[in-house]
Design a protein around this motif. Structure first.
Motif, PDB file in Angstrom:
ATOM      1  N   THR A   1     -12.257  79.746 109.312  1.00 45.77           N
ATOM      2  CA  THR A   1     -13.061  80.879 108.873  1.00 45.77           C
ATOM      3  C   THR A   1     -13.779  81.491 110.058  1.00 45.77           C
TER       4      THR A   1
ATOM      5  N   ASN B   1     -16.393  85.065 111.112  1.00 48.94           N
ATOM      6  CA  ASN B   1     -17.159  86.248 110.710  1.00 48.94           C
ATOM      7  C   ASN B   1     -17.043  87.299 111.803  1.00 48.94           C
TER       8      ASN B   1
ATOM      9  N   TYR C   1     -17.255  91.144 107.902  1.00 45.88           N
ATOM     10  CA  TYR C   1     -16.086  90.645 107.194  1.00 45.88           C
ATOM     11  C   TYR C   1     -15.931  89.147 107.487  1.00 45.88           C
ATOM     12  N   ARG C   2     -15.859  88.358 106.434  1.00 43.71           N
ATOM     13  CA  ARG C   2     -15.665  86.914 106.564  1.00 43.71           C
ATOM     14  C   ARG C   2     -14.212  86.598 106.201  1.00 43.71           C
TER      15      ARG C   2
ATOM     16  N   THR D   1     -10.980  84.114 106.034  1.00 46.60           N
ATOM     17  CA  THR D   1     -10.593  82.710 105.942  1.00 46.60           C
ATOM     18  C   THR D   1      -9.085  82.602 105.780  1.00 46.60           C
TER      19      THR D   1
ATOM     20  N   SER E   1     -16.231  90.743 102.188  1.00 45.75           N
ATOM     21  CA  SER E   1     -16.816  91.804 103.012  1.00 45.75           C
ATOM     22  C   SER E   1     -18.108  92.315 102.408  1.00 45.75           C
TER      23      SER E   1
END
Length: 210
Positions: A160, A162, A121-122, A124, A95
């Protein structure tokens, strides 16, 4: 009258100088702790860990803002893994957020503050299986190279995304302001995956703020 005005001016300048010395105009912090999933996320994830750091500015002793980066990691629980047919898995989030902060009693050795903000915020998610990786070892006594099996995880599937998220919370800070403070905080965090699906978790972090 002129002497009075001059005295008041000197007093105000002195007060401003003292006030300026009571807080740092720049601030940074670093911390780590545990992360607990909440709401629907708690049905699928286990408690994990976090690490975060930030840098920003104090506009006065009470109000500031910082840019913060963080990393949260949580395992996927056994019931969820059994239902979808994977031996292992985890969810981790990187993040980067902008977070205003309010210190309610900054001049006290024990204080309370509120913090919250929004950012990117990414997220995965990985599904894994245990495996053995062979590496080459070396025995200096015999001068020999030999194969060594090391347990590791093989990623079977990964995804993943975003997304925008928000956070809000507060904490306690301990210590003299001019020398930095130890803090303990908890922040509710929500990542908006779709209009009705979210990832919710609460990082509890312990660290140092200067």
């Amino acid at each position: 009258m002129k002497r009075f005005a001059l005295s008041m001016g000197i007093a105000l300048l002195f007060a401003a100088a003292v006030s300026a010395q009571e807080y740092h105009h720049m601030t940074f912090d670093f911390g780590t702790g545990f992360t607990t999933p909440v709401n629907v996320s708690a049905d699928h994830l286990d408690t994990g860990w976090n690490i975060q750091g930030g840098v920003g500015a104090n506009f006065n002793p009470w109000i500031g803002a910082k840019v913060q980066v963080g990393y949260d990691s949580m395992g996927i629980n056994r019931r969820t893994l059994f239902n979808i047919g994977f031996p292992g898995g985890n969810v981790h989030v990187f993040s980067a957020t902008l977070d205003p902060i309010i210190h309610f009693n900054p001049h006290s050795p024990v204080g309370f503050y509120a913090i919250g903000g929004t950012g990117l915020y990414r997220r995965t998610q990985e599904f894994t299986a245990p495996t053995i990786t062979t590496v080459t070892g070396f025995d200096p006594f015999f001068g020999l190279f030999y194969p060594v099996g090391i347990p590791t995880n093989q990623v079977l599937a990964s995804y993943t995304v975003n997304k925008i998220g928000i956070n809000a919370g507060g904490g306690f800070e301990f210590g003299p302001r001019r020398r930095g403070k130890i803090f303990a905080e908890a922040r509710w965090t929500r990542i908006f995956l779709t209009s009705n699906i979210h990832t919710d978790y609460v990082p509890v972090t312990f660290g140092f703020r200067w």
